[in-house]
Design a protein around this motif. Structure first.
Motif, PDB file in Angstrom:
ATOM      1  N   LEU A 107       0.789  -1.286  -0.113  1.00 39.59           N
ATOM      2  CA  LEU A 107      -0.089  -0.086   0.063  1.00 39.59           C
ATOM      3  C   LEU A 107       0.664   1.411  -0.089  1.00 39.59           C
ATOM      4  O   LEU A 107       0.468   2.324  -0.450  1.00 39.59           O
ATOM      5  N   ILE A 108       2.090   1.130   0.350  1.00 35.91           N
ATOM      6  CA  ILE A 108       2.946   2.462   0.231  1.00 35.91           C
ATOM      7  C   ILE A 108       4.232   1.797  -0.254  1.00 35.91           C
ATOM      8  O   ILE A 108       4.691   0.634  -0.322  1.00 35.91           O
ATOM      9  N   GLN A 109       5.004   2.771  -0.909  1.00 34.68           N
ATOM     10  CA  GLN A 109       6.354   2.395  -1.347  1.00 34.68           C
ATOM     11  C   GLN A 109       7.398   3.563  -1.326  1.00 34.68           C
ATOM     12  O   GLN A 109       6.864   4.925  -1.277  1.00 34.68           O
ATOM     13  N   GLN A 110       8.497   3.488  -1.046  1.00 36.40           N
ATOM     14  CA  GLN A 110       9.328   4.453  -0.510  1.00 36.40           C
ATOM     15  C   GLN A 110      10.840   4.221  -1.326  1.00 36.40           C
ATOM     16  O   GLN A 110      11.193   3.261  -1.491  1.00 36.40           O
ATOM     17  N   HIS A 111      11.230   5.447  -1.906  1.00 38.04           N
ATOM     18  CA  HIS A 111      12.440   5.321  -2.498  1.00 38.04           C
ATOM     19  C   HIS A 111      13.452   5.767  -1.628  1.00 38.04           C
ATOM     20  O   HIS A 111      13.489   7.330  -1.196  1.00 38.04           O
ATOM     21  N   ALA A 112      14.486   5.189  -1.284  1.00 36.15           N
ATOM     22  CA  ALA A 112      15.240   5.679  -0.190  1.00 36.15           C
ATOM     23  C   ALA A 112      16.399   6.742  -0.724  1.00 36.15           C
ATOM     24  O   ALA A 112      16.671   7.639  -0.223  1.00 36.15           O
ATOM     25  N   GLU A 113      16.770   6.613  -2.150  1.00 36.04           N
ATOM     26  CA  GLU A 113      17.679   7.578  -2.534  1.00 36.04           C
ATOM     27  C   GLU A 113      17.125   8.938  -2.700  1.00 36.04           C
ATOM     28  O   GLU A 113      17.679  10.002  -2.441  1.00 36.04           O
ATOM     29  N   PHE A 114      15.871   8.890  -3.371  1.00 40.47           N
ATOM     30  CA  PHE A 114      15.363  10.228  -3.860  1.00 40.47           C
ATOM     31  C   PHE A 114      14.450  10.698  -2.483  1.00 40.47           C
ATOM     32  O   PHE A 114      13.763  11.666  -2.742  1.00 40.47           O
ATOM     33  N   ALA A 115      14.280   9.769  -1.723  1.00 41.66           N
ATOM     34  CA  ALA A 115      13.575  10.440  -0.515  1.00 41.66           C
ATOM     35  C   ALA A 115      12.046  10.724  -0.773  1.00 41.66           C
ATOM     36  O   ALA A 115      11.561  11.838  -0.267  1.00 41.66           O
ATOM     37  N   PHE A 116      11.420  10.098  -1.543  1.00 43.10           N
ATOM     38  CA  PHE A 116      10.045   9.942  -1.861  1.00 43.10           C
ATOM     39  C   PHE A 116       9.259   9.036  -1.589  1.00 43.10           C
ATOM     40  O   PHE A 116       9.869   7.750  -1.497  1.00 43.10           O
ATOM     41  N   LEU A 117       7.969   9.310  -0.828  1.00 45.80           N
ATOM     42  CA  LEU A 117       7.008   7.937  -0.457  1.00 45.80           C
ATOM     43  C   LEU A 117       5.942   8.091  -1.555  1.00 45.80           C
ATOM     44  O   LEU A 117       5.343   9.250  -2.092  1.00 45.80           O
ATOM     45  N   MET A 118       5.266   6.872  -2.095  1.00 43.11           N
ATOM     46  CA  MET A 118       3.957   6.837  -2.650  1.00 43.11           C
ATOM     47  C   MET A 118       3.053   6.285  -2.234  1.00 43.11           C
ATOM     48  O   MET A 118       3.081   4.960  -1.411  1.00 43.11           O
ATOM     49  N   VAL A 119       1.975   6.797  -2.123  1.00 44.94           N
ATOM     50  CA  VAL A 119       0.526   6.099  -1.786  1.00 44.94           C
ATOM     51  C   VAL A 119      -0.351   6.265  -2.795  1.00 44.94           C
ATOM     52  O   VAL A 119      -0.151   7.019  -3.666  1.00 44.94           O
ATOM     53  N   HIS A 120      -1.435   5.626  -2.799  1.00 42.92           N
ATOM     54  CA  HIS A 120      -2.714   5.811  -3.838  1.00 42.92           C
ATOM     55  C   HIS A 120      -3.387   6.927  -3.573  1.00 42.92           C
ATOM     56  O   HIS A 120      -3.568   7.836  -4.578  1.00 42.92           O
ATOM     57  N   ALA A 121      -3.769   7.462  -2.304  1.00 39.41           N
ATOM     58  CA  ALA A 121      -4.657   8.413  -2.061  1.00 39.41           C
ATOM     59  C   ALA A 121      -4.374   9.458  -0.937  1.00 39.41           C
ATOM     60  O   ALA A 121      -4.037  10.497  -1.567  1.00 39.41           O
ATOM     61  N   GLY A 122      -3.923   8.927   0.152  1.00 46.00           N
ATOM     62  CA  GLY A 122      -3.442   9.921   1.148  1.00 46.00           C
ATOM     63  C   GLY A 122      -2.791   9.594   2.152  1.00 46.00           C
ATOM     64  O   GLY A 122      -2.785   8.356   2.291  1.00 46.00           O
ATOM     65  N   ILE A 123      -2.601  10.229   3.286  1.00 46.86           N
ATOM     66  CA  ILE A 123      -1.841  10.083   4.411  1.00 46.86           C
ATOM     67  C   ILE A 123      -2.525  10.596   5.572  1.00 46.86           C
ATOM     68  O   ILE A 123      -2.997  11.852   5.657  1.00 46.86           O
ATOM     69  N   SER A 124      -2.697   9.905   6.759  1.00 44.76           N
ATOM     70  CA  SER A 124      -3.486  10.085   8.125  1.00 44.76           C
ATOM     71  C   SER A 124      -2.376  11.383   8.452  1.00 44.76           C
ATOM     72  O   SER A 124      -1.431  11.232   8.994  1.00 44.76           O
ATOM     73  N   PRO A 125      -3.142  12.538   9.136  1.00 44.35           N
ATOM     74  CA  PRO A 125      -2.291  13.750   9.695  1.00 44.35           C
ATOM     75  C   PRO A 125      -2.029  13.038  11.211  1.00 44.35           C
ATOM     76  O   PRO A 125      -1.258  13.743  11.926  1.00 44.35           O
ATOM     77  N   LEU A 126      -2.756  12.147  11.592  1.00 48.05           N
ATOM     78  CA  LEU A 126      -2.528  11.369  13.049  1.00 48.05           C
ATOM     79  C   LEU A 126      -1.323  10.452  13.036  1.00 48.05           C
ATOM     80  O   LEU A 126      -1.158   9.723  14.236  1.00 48.05           O
ATOM     81  N   TRP A 127      -0.751  10.065  12.056  1.00 43.86           N
ATOM     82  CA  TRP A 127       0.413   9.103  11.952  1.00 43.86           C
ATOM     83  C   TRP A 127       1.840   9.761  12.002  1.00 43.86           C
ATOM     84  O   TRP A 127       1.926  10.438  11.188  1.00 43.86           O
TER      85      TRP A 127
END
Length: 281
Positions: A107-127
């Motif tokens: 459900l999430i992917q992260q690119h360590a070198e480029f420091a980006f995070l991919m999700v389909h829709a959104g991210i909770s502000p409570l996490w």
């Protein structure tokens, strides 16, 4: 070697192939990242799944709400919708292989070198980041287990709309999936407003796009997402990339080459409005 990020494909196989020709995609050297919703509403979901699966390690995928819905339909947990055009997938001789591959995507992917995070829709502000990673991994672990229908059966519904570590396991699954695959707006206190699908300008004044809230989990990282076609790639703060530009609705399919921040666009082959479907869906 290039890192190529592609917005929601939604079964638009022909447009995807034309877009990759534009970007001179080389599967031996480049990596394709997909924001989810590979399937549904477009005419060639089967071809899309077969192609992306065939790329092996050259593809990175996050699951979207339509991908999860396909899995639920395949298990008989939800009724198929004619507008989704999924019968070719469900009747394919390699159906089981494709669906097994799909449910093993995260459900999430992260690119360590480029420091980006991919999700389909959104991210909770409570996490915070640890909670985001743990919640996404808990869902992925269940989805990849032999008991995955238990997860798929629990996904439907808008509650709980507020995060707590005291939620039951099933409630945590549903909250996590709703955030990562359905979210557009939140209330100021961080509660999810899942029923609002309008553009930002048309939304009730109290609601806030999730990416305009403080997000402890994204500190030091940029965020790539899809899902919200009504944005048409516009209106996000620096460091947020909205790549769903509504190809399946008659818009365009978008690709971002990360290294030089160059965008490629492929117009839809035709205007597929669907029945009762709006761009924001």
């Amino acid at each position: 070697m290039a890192t190529l990020l592609v917005g929601d494909v939604h079964g638009c196989y022909d447009e995807l192939q034309a877009l990759l020709r534009q970007a001179a995609f080389d599967p031996a050297a480049d990596t394709l990242w997909f924001t989810g919703d590979l399937v549904a509403r477009g005419p060639k979901s089967l071809e899309v799944l077969r192609f992306i699966q065939s790329l092996g390690d050259s593809a990175r995928v996050v699951l979207g709400n339509h991908d999860l819905h396909l899995l639920a339909v395949a298990e008989g947990l939800q009724a198929p919708k004619a507008a989704d055009q999924l019968q070719a997938v469900l009747q394919a001789p390699d159906r089981d292989q494709l669906l097994q591959w799909l449910r093993h995507q995260p459900l999430i992917q992260q690119h360590a070198e480029f420091a980006f995070l991919m999700v389909h829709a959104g991210i909770s502000p409570l996490w915070d980041l640890t909670t985001l990673q743990q919640c996404a991994q808990a869902v992925a672990t269940q989805l990849q287990s032999t008991e995955y229908p238990q997860l798929l059966a629990a996904l439907y519904g808008d509650q709980p709309d507020h995060w707590s570590s005291e939620l039951s396991t099933v409630e945590q699954w549903r909250y996590t999936v709703n955030v990562l695959t359905r979210l557009r707006f939140c209330y100021p206190d961080g509660r999810l407003a899942l029923q609002c699908k309008q553009t930002v300008s048309a939304a009730p004044p109290l609601l806030i796009p999730w990416f305009q809230l403080a997000l402890p989990s994204t500190q030091g990282q940029q965020v790539v997402f899809g899902h919200w076609a009504a944005l048409m790639g516009q209106g996000t703060p620096p460091g947020f990339y909205a790549l769903d530009t509504g190809c399946v609705w008659g818009g365009k399919l978008s690709l971002l080459r990360w290294e030089d921040q160059h965008y490629f666009f492929q117009p839809s082959c035709s205007n597929r409005d669907g029945v009762g479907i709006t761009l924001s869906e």
